[in-house]
Scaffold this active site. Structure first.
Site, PDB file in Angstrom:
ATOM      1  N   CYS A   1      -9.865  -3.156   2.294  1.00  0.00           N
ATOM      2  CA  CYS A   1     -10.196  -3.146   0.802  1.00  0.00           C
ATOM      3  C   CYS A   1     -11.463  -3.482   1.188  1.00  0.00           C
ATOM      4  CB  CYS A   1      -9.241  -3.749   0.339  1.00  0.00           C
ATOM      5  SG  CYS A   1      -8.615  -5.755  -0.046  1.00  0.00           S
TER       6      CYS A   1
ATOM      7  N   ILE B   1       0.333  -0.701   0.094  1.00  0.00           N
ATOM      8  CA  ILE B   1       0.063   0.027  -0.005  1.00  0.00           C
ATOM      9  C   ILE B   1       1.217   1.493   0.041  1.00  0.00           C
ATOM     10  CG2 ILE B   1      -1.755   1.234   1.520  1.00  0.00           C
ATOM     11  CD1 ILE B   1      -3.019  -1.132   0.151  1.00  0.00           C
TER      12      ILE B   1
END
Length: 331
Positions: A153, A15
């Site tokens: 997510c 990320i």
């Protein structure tokens, strides 16, 4: 003139690197300044893994590391290797993007505040965050929270869809299955793991498992408690995931496709596609979810099945940036 937002990336993994890619390649983010990056990995490894990415391809500019700096093209970012972020001077930083995956205890989560930053945004679930916020679902709960979880997510994919569908059609009950690509938490060969299924090699089998979204969605949308179930299957692809959702609706639209088009037209969080796509076609899409309209099926008078894609790295990183902007705008 509004001053540029200053962010600091703590943790330069999937990320952290994807966030930096977006910040450097999208002109819309020219007003965001990355003042530094911290990761315990060797600097050369950080540079190499940013230059060459198995999901998103090579970065279009030269990347190298030397003398405490990460050079990307003609830009240079301070690169540190502290295991304790409180050792870094973060005075003037608006938001720390906490991407280590370690912010599950309060001392780790609040280290950025002790270092001088104004706020911390955690790139995943965290039981110690002041608030868990999902854009498109419960952004109104942000308030003045200084340590915020951006959830997962999958929660980002599911929660905005549930909120919009419930407001438009009324959801009596729903079941969502996430079909998720394998992640670094799974072994590449059979090894002892947290469950029998999760001990199996990630790239050769479909693996039924649990998902944090099962409880996180109802944390974000408490009124769904008792009318939502969520399950997960990890599948042997390395990028892009999907959801398969079945809704029992109180007010079934007469034309489901037209209703969906009207509901999500120009929505930056939930996108639509009419094309017969596969998962690789959705790589680097910035939405939290992209509904595959050809997969929509209305059954009986009240049951609707939806299928949607989400790039669990790129889309989630896009929401990290959006959430950081929202947090900074409170000042």
């Amino acid at each position: 003139m509004t001053r540029p937002m200053q962010v600091f990336i703590n943790g330069f993994g999937r990320i952290g690197r994807t966030v930096l890619r977006q910040l450097l390649t999208d002109p819309a983010h020219a007003d965001i300044v990355v003042v530094g990056i911290n990761d315990i990995a060797a600097a050369d490894s950080c540079a190499y893994l940013f230059q060459y990415d198995s999901a998103f391809g090579p970065f279009p500019q030269r990347v190298r590391a030397d003398a405490g700096l990460l050079h990307v093209g003609d830009r240079a970012f301070a690169l540190t290797r502290h295991s304790d972020l409180a050792q870094v001077d973060l005075t003037g930083v608006d938001v720390v993007l906490e991407c280590t995956g370690r912010a599950t205890t309060r001392p780790v989560a609040e280290a950025g505040l002790h270092a001088g930053a104004q706020a911390v945004l955690i790139s995943g679930p965290s039981p110690v965050a002041d608030q868990t916020v999902v854009l498109g679902a419960n952004a109104q709960t942000l308030g003045r929270a200084r340590i915020v979880s951006n959830a997962s997510c999958t929660t980002n994919a599911i929660a905005p869809l549930l909120r919009a569908m419930d407001a438009a059609f009324g959801i009596a009950a729903a079941h969502v299955t996430t079909i998720h690509c394998y992640t670094g938490s799974q072994p590449t060969i059979d090894l002892p793991g947290p469950s029998p299924e999760r001990s199996r090699a990630a790239a050769v089998s479909m693996v039924p498992t649990t998902t944090s979204a099962a409880h996180q969605v109802t944390e974000v949308l408490p009124d769904f408690a008792g009318r939502l179930s969520v399950s997960a299957v990890r599948v042997p692809v390395h990028s892009v995931s999907a959801i398969d959702a079945v809704f029992q609706l109180r007010n079934m639209p007469a034309d489901a496709l037209s209703a969906l088009r009207g509901l999500f037209a120009d929505d930056p969080i939930i996108g639509l596609t009419d094309d017969p796509c596969v998962s690789t076609d959705m790589r680097a899409r910035p939405e939290s979810l992209i509904l595959a309209l050809p997969q929509t099926t209305a059954v009986a008078p009240a049951q609707l099945r939806l299928f949607g894609w989400y790039d669990n790295e790129w889309g989630f990183s896009a929401r990290m940036i959006d959430m950081a902007r929202l947090m900074q705008s409170r000042d």
